[in-house]
Design a protein around this motif. Structure first.
Motif, PDB file in Angstrom:
ATOM      1  N   VAL A 216       0.832  -1.202   0.000  1.00 51.39           N
ATOM      2  CA  VAL A 216       0.000   0.000   0.000  1.00 51.39           C
ATOM      3  C   VAL A 216       0.869   1.255   0.000  1.00 51.39           C
ATOM      4  O   VAL A 216       0.630   2.202  -0.767  1.00 51.39           O
ATOM      5  N   GLN A 217       1.885   1.272   0.841  1.00 48.07           N
ATOM      6  CA  GLN A 217       2.772   2.428   0.904  1.00 48.07           C
ATOM      7  C   GLN A 217       3.556   2.591  -0.387  1.00 48.07           C
ATOM      8  O   GLN A 217       3.788   3.723  -0.846  1.00 48.07           O
ATOM      9  N   GLU A 218       3.941   1.479  -1.012  1.00 47.60           N
ATOM     10  CA  GLU A 218       4.663   1.550  -2.282  1.00 47.60           C
ATOM     11  C   GLU A 218       3.777   2.163  -3.369  1.00 47.60           C
ATOM     12  O   GLU A 218       4.238   2.974  -4.187  1.00 47.60           O
ATOM     13  N   VAL A 219       2.497   1.789  -3.379  1.00 48.56           N
ATOM     14  CA  VAL A 219       1.569   2.377  -4.351  1.00 48.56           C
ATOM     15  C   VAL A 219       1.446   3.880  -4.140  1.00 48.56           C
ATOM     16  O   VAL A 219       1.511   4.673  -5.091  1.00 48.56           O
ATOM     17  N   LEU A 220       1.286   4.290  -2.882  1.00 43.26           N
ATOM     18  CA  LEU A 220       1.157   5.718  -2.582  1.00 43.26           C
ATOM     19  C   LEU A 220       2.428   6.474  -2.951  1.00 43.26           C
ATOM     20  O   LEU A 220       2.366   7.592  -3.486  1.00 43.26           O
ATOM     21  N   ASP A 221       3.588   5.891  -2.672  1.00 42.53           N
ATOM     22  CA  ASP A 221       4.851   6.556  -2.999  1.00 42.53           C
ATOM     23  C   ASP A 221       5.004   6.732  -4.512  1.00 42.53           C
ATOM     24  O   ASP A 221       5.439   7.798  -4.980  1.00 42.53           O
ATOM     25  N   ARG A 222       4.638   5.706  -5.278  1.00 41.78           N
ATOM     26  CA  ARG A 222       4.766   5.824  -6.736  1.00 41.78           C
ATOM     27  C   ARG A 222       3.787   6.855  -7.293  1.00 41.78           C
ATOM     28  O   ARG A 222       4.124   7.576  -8.238  1.00 41.78           O
ATOM     29  N   LEU A 223       2.590   6.916  -6.732  1.00 40.54           N
ATOM     30  CA  LEU A 223       1.637   7.920  -7.187  1.00 40.54           C
ATOM     31  C   LEU A 223       2.113   9.323  -6.839  1.00 40.54           C
ATOM     32  O   LEU A 223       1.907  10.268  -7.619  1.00 40.54           O
ATOM     33  N   ASN A 224       2.740   9.483  -5.679  1.00 39.52           N
ATOM     34  CA  ASN A 224       3.241  10.801  -5.280  1.00 39.52           C
ATOM     35  C   ASN A 224       4.361  11.291  -6.185  1.00 39.52           C
ATOM     36  O   ASN A 224       4.591  12.503  -6.288  1.00 39.52           O
ATOM     37  N   GLN A 225       5.058  10.386  -6.832  1.00 40.01           N
ATOM     38  CA  GLN A 225       6.173  10.767  -7.699  1.00 40.01           C
ATOM     39  C   GLN A 225       5.731  11.150  -9.110  1.00 40.01           C
ATOM     40  O   GLN A 225       6.541  11.600  -9.907  1.00 40.01           O
ATOM     41  N   ILE A 226       4.444  10.974  -9.409  1.00 39.09           N
ATOM     42  CA  ILE A 226       3.951  11.304 -10.749  1.00 39.09           C
ATOM     43  C   ILE A 226       3.879  12.816 -10.911  1.00 39.09           C
ATOM     44  O   ILE A 226       3.265  13.514 -10.101  1.00 39.09           O
ATOM     45  N   ASP A 227       4.506  13.318 -11.941  1.00 42.85           N
ATOM     46  CA  ASP A 227       4.461  14.748 -12.267  1.00 42.85           C
ATOM     47  C   ASP A 227       4.061  14.859 -13.734  1.00 42.85           C
ATOM     48  O   ASP A 227       4.888  14.722 -14.633  1.00 42.85           O
ATOM     49  N   ILE A 228       2.789  15.094 -13.977  1.00 38.58           N
ATOM     50  CA  ILE A 228       2.258  15.108 -15.334  1.00 38.58           C
ATOM     51  C   ILE A 228       1.139  16.137 -15.400  1.00 38.58           C
ATOM     52  O   ILE A 228       0.534  16.486 -14.383  1.00 38.58           O
ATOM     53  N   ASP A 229       0.884  16.641 -16.603  1.00 35.80           N
ATOM     54  CA  ASP A 229      -0.139  17.672 -16.722  1.00 35.80           C
ATOM     55  C   ASP A 229      -1.554  17.114 -16.728  1.00 35.80           C
ATOM     56  O   ASP A 229      -2.496  17.813 -16.366  1.00 35.80           O
ATOM     57  N   GLY A 230      -1.733  15.847 -17.142  1.00 36.09           N
ATOM     58  CA  GLY A 230      -3.092  15.336 -17.197  1.00 36.09           C
ATOM     59  C   GLY A 230      -3.168  13.824 -17.129  1.00 36.09           C
ATOM     60  O   GLY A 230      -2.298  13.114 -17.622  1.00 36.09           O
ATOM     61  N   ILE A 231      -4.228  13.336 -16.513  1.00 33.25           N
ATOM     62  CA  ILE A 231      -4.564  11.907 -16.445  1.00 33.25           C
ATOM     63  C   ILE A 231      -5.968  11.759 -17.022  1.00 33.25           C
ATOM     64  O   ILE A 231      -6.939  12.282 -16.469  1.00 33.25           O
ATOM     65  N   LEU A 232      -6.089  11.078 -18.149  1.00 31.20           N
ATOM     66  CA  LEU A 232      -7.379  10.908 -18.805  1.00 31.20           C
ATOM     67  C   LEU A 232      -7.936   9.496 -18.683  1.00 31.20           C
ATOM     68  O   LEU A 232      -9.134   9.292 -18.914  1.00 31.20           O
ATOM     69  N   GLU A 233      -7.099   8.540 -18.333  1.00 30.90           N
ATOM     70  CA  GLU A 233      -7.553   7.162 -18.214  1.00 30.90           C
ATOM     71  C   GLU A 233      -6.580   6.408 -17.324  1.00 30.90           C
ATOM     72  O   GLU A 233      -5.452   6.863 -17.099  1.00 30.90           O
ATOM     73  N   GLY A 234      -7.027   5.247 -16.825  1.00 35.66           N
ATOM     74  CA  GLY A 234      -6.166   4.483 -15.939  1.00 35.66           C
ATOM     75  C   GLY A 234      -4.891   4.004 -16.594  1.00 35.66           C
ATOM     76  O   GLY A 234      -3.916   3.696 -15.903  1.00 35.66           O
ATOM     77  N   GLY A 235      -4.863   3.936 -17.933  1.00 35.28           N
ATOM     78  CA  GLY A 235      -3.651   3.530 -18.628  1.00 35.28           C
ATOM     79  C   GLY A 235      -2.492   4.476 -18.387  1.00 35.28           C
ATOM     80  O   GLY A 235      -1.326   4.054 -18.423  1.00 35.28           O
ATOM     81  N   TYR A 236      -2.772   5.763 -18.156  1.00 38.72           N
ATOM     82  CA  TYR A 236      -1.712   6.716 -17.814  1.00 38.72           C
ATOM     83  C   TYR A 236      -1.026   6.282 -16.513  1.00 38.72           C
ATOM     84  O   TYR A 236       0.200   6.251 -16.414  1.00 38.72           O
TER      85      TYR A 236
END
Length: 517
Positions: A216-236
């Motif tokens: 769970v913590q690994e998932v949260l850490d990886r999501l926190n590292q995302i730096d992108i302008d937009g997320i349109l679908e789960g594939g991103y």
């Protein structure tokens, strides 16, 4: 061409760092800032009015047309606020927001906002913003217009037995569907906003006490590292946080069925929901996840085990059948019975291409027809793919371009490719089929064996959030073999997968009573 300081682009205006300043005490200054930031958009509605007996207190309601319910704007905001004729809002302006929340607004969810960044987030999520002149505090009232697609039967995962419902594009509808399956306070949902421009809500869901906290913590850490302008679908999200970027095999399982996601959560896995898509991601995902169907657990265990064996056999046929045909007819004719060899040789008489080119052409033609059927309108797509396959196959055999046995092999491969429970794994096998044909055309069965060994080594090297992809086969876990290839009856499935869950491995106590007649 560079923008001047006085004319910023919308992207720069929407960046989080640009709106961390607090709201202004001047209502007009706040409204001007909001209008400039949104580019004076026509769908942003500003309704100004006055409250109090002397009608001196200026108030503004700001909302985005189409995102809010207009009836709620009138009934829960405009009428109560315009009917407020007490002097209390004029005598102590600092308590105006408290008075509005306690005695005026009839809506349940009201939040205080002090920064522009929070204001924009609430505004574009379907809230109406109440601004009071003289106060640097705004009120956000959630009156989102529920324009949601109804819960329907899954479109990509056919249901023979089981719940006939699927997720929608609305995050809160999807979390509610999960809550209906798992009525437990330990179902924890943590929502994050990802995308500097789109500001997309992404929910991380797990069952506390069952899921591995490290995962769970690994998932949260990886999501926190995302730096992108937009997320349109789960594939991103899948592309940005998966363990490897250079593998044909999916390391994150996706499903649009609530019962599937609930079952995976009960195994100790973590779900990732993205607002705007009905497909939910599950991590970690093992090879067994893509070979099993949720309906396996709703049927008789013996029947399910036989179906799983049939499913694995069909997957192997889909992968290596064309390559095996090319290898045998080109290099190893002695493996075929004499009557069959004579029949194949007579059919190939006059064919201008070798078997490897013949198989590649037919496989390529089939893939083109399948993609054409998927992309065309639903009313004519299946008809085009079926008729096109029949016409092209018959014409190719009649013209002497390919042999009839090649058409049979390709058709068998195509039928077996439709048995995959997971579309992601199906795409991987579709791509791998071509290099296997080339290896068979160059080295015969030796090339096929080399390809299989390389494939197995690659699968054993994969990880999904630190968990071996080939578990429970490599490493071998005997306890988990009860639900790997074969399926044991439910009374024997007392343990959760060991490598996925490290804290609570007990699914149920051992059944002691045996019912006899």
């Amino acid at each position: 061409m560079k923008h001047s300081d006085t004319q910023q682009s919308p992207l720069s205006q929407l960046s989080p760092d640009a709106h961390q300043q607090p709201l202004s005490t001047s209502l007009q200054n706040t409204l001007d800032t909001i209008k400039r930031t949104t580019g004076f958009s026509d769908d942003m509605i500003v309704r100004q009015l006055f409250i109090g007996e002397a009608a001196k207190q200026s108030v503004a309601i700001v909302y985005i047309e189409g995102l809010v319910n207009k009836a709620d704007i009138t009934n829960t905001l405009l009428e109560p606020i315009m009917g407020l004729l007490t002097d209390q809002v004029e005598e102590n302006i600092e308590k105006t927001t408290d008075y509005l929340k306690q005695y005026c607004l009839t809506i349940g969810n009201v939040e205080e906002i002090k920064k522009f960044a929070t204001l924009y987030s609430a505004l574009f999520n379907g809230s109406a913003i109440i601004l009071v002149d003289g106060l640097a505090i705004a009120l956000a009232t959630n009156i989102k217009d529920a324009k949601d697609r109804p819960v329907m039967e899954p479109a990509t995962e056919s249901v023979i037995r089981g719940p006939r419902e699927s997720f929608t594009e609305t995050l809160r509808t999807n979390t509610a569907l999960l809550r209906r399956k798992i009525k437990n306070p330990n179902l924890w949902i943590q929502t994050k906003i990802i995308g500097s421009v789109t500001q997309t809500d992404v929910a991380v869901i797990h069952i506390n006490g069952i899921a591995n906290e490290k995962i769970v913590q690994e998932v949260l850490d990886r999501l926190n590292q995302i730096d992108i302008d937009g997320i349109l679908e789960g594939g991103y999200i899948e592309s940005l946080i998966q363990d490897t970027q250079f593998s044909l095999f999916p390391t994150m399982y996706t499903s649009e069925r609530p019962d599937v996601i609930a079952g995976e959560l009960l195994e100790g896995k973590v779900a990732i929901m993205v607002d705007g898509t009905p497909f939910v991601l599950i991590v970690p995902s093992l090879i067994t996840s893509f070979l099993q169907s949720s309906e396996d657990y709703y049927s008789n265990a013996i029947v399910t085990s036989l179906i799983r064996l049939l499913r694995i056999a069909a997957i192997l046929i889909s992968l290596v059948a064309p390559a095996f045909y090319v290898a045998v007819t080109t290099f190893h004719q002695e493996m075929l019975p004499t009557p069959l060899l004579i029949s194949i040789a007579s059919q190939r008489e006059g064919i201008p291409f070798p078997a490897v080119i013949e198989a590649l052409l037919m496989e390529l033609a089939f893939e083109v027809l399948r993609e054409a059927g998927l992309r065309m309108p639903r009313t004519i797509g299946p008809a085009v793919s079926i008729v096109g396959t029949l016409v092209i196959g018959e014409a190719a055999v009649t013209a002497g371009i390919v042999s009839a046995v090649t058409v049979i092999i390709v058709a068998l491969t195509a039928i077996c490719s439709f048995i995959f429970p997971s579309y992601g794994l199906s795409n991987s096998v579709r791509v791998l089929r071509f290099p296997f044909i080339l290896l068979a055309g160059g080295f015969g069965l030796y090339g096929v064996m080399i390809g299989i060994l390389a494939l197995v080594l690659h699968l054993c090297s994969l990880r999904s959030f630190g968990i071996p992809y080939m578990s429970p086969f490599a490493p071998l876990i005997l306890e988990d073999q009860k639900d790997a290839v074969l399926l044991f009856p439910r009374k024997f499935l007392t343990k959760r997968p060991r490598l996925v869950n490290q804290t609570n491995t007990t699914r149920a106590s051992q059944y002691k009573k045996t019912y006899k007649r």
